[in-house]
Design an enzyme around this catalytic site. Structure first.
Site, PDB file in Angstrom:
ATOM      1  N   ASN A  15      77.700  -6.762 -52.986  1.00 23.30           N
ATOM      2  CA  ASN A  15      77.574  -5.312 -52.823  1.00 23.30           C
ATOM      3  C   ASN A  15      76.256  -4.978 -52.119  1.00 23.30           C
ATOM      4  O   ASN A  15      75.200  -5.509 -52.479  1.00 23.30           O
ATOM      5  CB  ASN A  15      77.587  -4.678 -54.222  1.00 23.30           C
ATOM      6  CG  ASN A  15      77.737  -3.171 -54.222  1.00 23.30           C
ATOM      7  OD1 ASN A  15      78.636  -2.643 -53.588  1.00 23.30           O
ATOM      8  ND2 ASN A  15      76.868  -2.475 -54.942  1.00 23.30           N
ATOM      9  N   GLU A  70      79.670   3.161 -53.707  1.00 20.32           N
ATOM     10  CA  GLU A  70      78.632   4.096 -54.174  1.00 20.32           C
ATOM     11  C   GLU A  70      78.513   5.285 -53.223  1.00 20.32           C
ATOM     12  O   GLU A  70      77.409   5.785 -52.959  1.00 20.32           O
ATOM     13  CB  GLU A  70      77.282   3.380 -54.294  1.00 20.32           C
ATOM     14  CG  GLU A  70      77.311   2.138 -55.173  1.00 20.32           C
ATOM     15  CD  GLU A  70      75.934   1.526 -55.421  1.00 20.32           C
ATOM     16  OE1 GLU A  70      74.918   2.212 -55.199  1.00 20.32           O
ATOM     17  OE2 GLU A  70      75.892   0.345 -55.815  1.00 20.32           O
TER      18      GLU A  70
HETATM   19  O1  LIG Z   1      63.644   5.729 -64.038  1.00 20.29           O
HETATM   20  C1  LIG Z   1      64.816   4.984 -63.843  1.00 20.29           C
HETATM   21  C2  LIG Z   1      65.567   5.520 -62.659  1.00 20.29           C
HETATM   22  O2  LIG Z   1      64.824   5.314 -61.476  1.00 20.29           O
HETATM   23  C3  LIG Z   1      66.883   4.785 -62.526  1.00 20.29           C
HETATM   24  O3  LIG Z   1      67.589   5.347 -61.463  1.00 20.29           O
HETATM   25  C4  LIG Z   1      68.741   4.635 -61.068  1.00 20.29           C
HETATM   26  C5  LIG Z   1      68.425   3.730 -59.899  1.00 20.29           C
HETATM   27  O4  LIG Z   1      69.603   3.097 -59.463  1.00 20.29           O
HETATM   28  C6  LIG Z   1      70.648   3.988 -59.067  1.00 20.29           C
HETATM   29  O5  LIG Z   1      71.751   3.240 -58.702  1.00 20.29           O
HETATM   30  C7  LIG Z   1      71.565   2.431 -57.548  1.00 20.29           C
HETATM   31  C8  LIG Z   1      71.657   3.284 -56.298  1.00 20.29           C
HETATM   32  O6  LIG Z   1      71.878   2.540 -55.129  1.00 20.29           O
HETATM   33  C9  LIG Z   1      72.092   1.172 -55.082  1.00 20.29           C
HETATM   34  O7  LIG Z   1      70.952   0.697 -54.513  1.00 20.29           O
HETATM   35  C10 LIG Z   1      72.320   0.418 -56.373  1.00 20.29           C
HETATM   36  O8  LIG Z   1      73.371  -0.519 -56.228  1.00 20.29           O
HETATM   37  C11 LIG Z   1      72.614   1.340 -57.531  1.00 20.29           C
HETATM   38  O9  LIG Z   1      72.568   0.630 -58.746  1.00 20.29           O
HETATM   39  C12 LIG Z   1      71.035   4.895 -60.231  1.00 20.29           C
HETATM   40  O10 LIG Z   1      72.009   5.816 -59.803  1.00 20.29           O
HETATM   41  C13 LIG Z   1      69.812   5.633 -60.729  1.00 20.29           C
HETATM   42  O11 LIG Z   1      70.163   6.372 -61.901  1.00 20.29           O
HETATM   43  O12 LIG Z   1      67.636   4.951 -63.729  1.00 20.29           O
HETATM   44  C14 LIG Z   1      67.010   4.390 -64.884  1.00 20.29           C
HETATM   45  C15 LIG Z   1      65.692   5.092 -65.083  1.00 20.29           C
HETATM   46  O13 LIG Z   1      65.020   4.495 -66.172  1.00 20.29           O
END
Ligand SMILES: O[C@@H]1[C@@H](O)[C@H](O[C@@H]2CO[C@@H](O[C@@H]3CO[C@@H](O)[C@H](O)[C@H]3O)[C@H](O)[C@H]2O)OC[C@H]1O
Length: 405
Positions: A193, A259
């Site tokens: 991915n 995503e």
């Molecule tokens: O503070 C953190 C917070 O930063 C964290 O945010 C997540 C970060 O990952 C996001 O998903 C990714 C988005 O794009 C791709 O790169 C990845 O494959 C995904 O996993 C997610 O949506 C955010 O919520 O969340 C936890 C907090 O503690």
């Protein structure tokens, strides 16, 4: 051989039909995809209005946990596993009858410090990685449609990212990870991915090399997930995305948009929302056009809980539902790509074959020809059948028909 049951089912309206009223998942399945889905996260589930829409299988036939299956959540301390939050999402999918995409096993980000700052040798990190994969995949065995086994291993030029895994183990960490996942759950689909691999270019070529690398080791890799975190107006054209998907599926793997979101510089305007709708439509249409593109997942469905504003300063409004859970033009754009806003004509003789049917869809915005992914694969009369024709794999079946890819 003519399968009259398929014709009868279609005429009787038992098979998913393309109607104005169909939601995104209903329209996606009717178009031959396995699902249309959304990411979600544990804190949002206390919002009852949010949860109700998320659980609406007419729109969402699949969910992905946004954070709760990542390494920092599942193994915060070495060999101490925590599945509580991930189980909440898995149970929700099960309760709702939704597929679960499991995300993710090996990623340079959201690692606990014992991994990212540990002192490793080749052997000790391989052992720790395999132990993590084995425990997590075994825990969710039978519950996931697919696992994102390795996430974002590449730099923009297609070379390997200098993660702790690559610098310690080398590129072999990829096939080792896939082999460990396959050993723990031989049935689950295993994906690589990444983002910025949605149109032809160095990084997409790098991802294709990863597929070949894993295959060359004799390890199982079933799919490539294209994250598709796009920007309004800069989204790759449908043509570029179609060409790109074909390059992956030519390697013998399936693909999925995993995503999808399309952000804009705030504030949103009517013009930006209209362009966003076009961009969503082009992307979903590219998936529909490839018989091995199994589904589209949006990275949460509402701007209320999108990760975009906290990650990309000044940007947002990336989802098909707004902050108030009201559908935006993007929703209609997706539905157009899925044939849901127009009429669909499928010839009975095509429906009746055991090979993949070709469906001609006339949408309100114009005409397009797509490939339907489903087929009536056996049985007769109203009981339908669940046995796929030779050369096809049954990926979904219910009492009425089978989906054969
Ligand atoms: O503070 C953190 C917070 O930063 C964290 O945010 C997540 C970060 O990952 C996001 O998903 C990714 C988005 O794009 C791709 O790169 C990845 O494959 C995904 O996993 C997610 O949506 C955010 O919520 O969340 C936890 C907090 O503690």
């Amino acid at each position: 051989m003519v399968h009259l049951s398929a014709i009868a089912l279609a005429l009787a309206g038992v098979l998913p039909q393309l109607t104005q009223a169909a939601g995104l998942n209903t329209a996606a399945v009717a178009k031959g995809l396995l699902y249309f889905g959304s990411a979600t996260d544990n804190p949002e589930l206390t919002d009852s209005a949010y949860l109700t829409q998320l659980s609406n299988r007419d729109d969402f036939g699949q969910i992905t946990p946004g954070n709760s299956q990542k390494w920092d959540a599942t193994e915060p301390t070495q060999n101490t596993f925590s599945f509580t939050k991930g189980d909440v999402i898995a149970d929700l999918a099960s309760t709702n009858g939704q597929k679960l995409r499991c995300h993710n096993l090996v990623w340079h980000s959201q690692l606990p410090s014992w991994v990212s700052s540990g002192t490793w040798t080749n052997a000790t990190l391989i052992a720790a990685m395999k132990n993590h994969i084995t425990n997590v995949v075994t825990h969710y065995k039978g519950k996931c449609y697919a696992w994102d086994v390795v996430n974002e291993a590449l730099n923009e030029d297609g070379s390997y990212r200098s993660s702790i895994f690559y610098t310690t183990i080398g590129e072999a960490y990829l096939p080792i990870a896939f082999a460990a996942a396959a050993a723990a759950d031989p049935s689950v689909k295993l994906y690589y991915n990444d983002y910025n691999i949605e149109s032809p270019g160095s990084k997409s070529t790098g991802a294709q090399k990863i597929v070949k690398l894993v295959q060359s080791y004799g390890a199982k890799i079933d799919g490539v997930g294209l994250q598709a975190h796009f920007i309004v107006g800069s989204t790759p054209s449908k043509s570029a995305q179609t060409t790109n998907l074909a390059a992956f599926t030519a390697l013998g793997v399936e693909v999925a948009y995993t995503e999808l979101d399309i952000r804009m510089t705030l504030p949103s305007t009517a013009a930006l929302l209209a362009q966003q709708s076009t961009d969503y439509q082009d992307t979903v249409a590219a998936c529909v056009a490839n018989a091995k593109c199994v589904g589209v997942t949006i990275w949460d469905y509402t701007d209320k809980y999108s990760w975009v504003p906290s990650t990309f300063s000044g940007q947002g409004a990336a989802c098909p539902w707004d902050d108030n859970l009201v559908k935006k033009p993007a929703y209609t754009g997706i539905l157009n790509a899925l044939g849901g806003s127009g009429s669909s004509t499928t010839t009975a003789t095509t429906l009746a074959t055991t090979t993949k049917a070709t469906t001609t869809t006339t949408a309100s915005s114009g005409s397009s020809t797509g490939v339907a992914h489903w087929g009536q694969c056996g049985g007769s009369g109203w009981t339908g059948g669940t046995t796929c024709a030779s050369g096809y794999t049954c990926t979904y079946s219910n009492a009425w028909y089978s989906q054969c890819l």
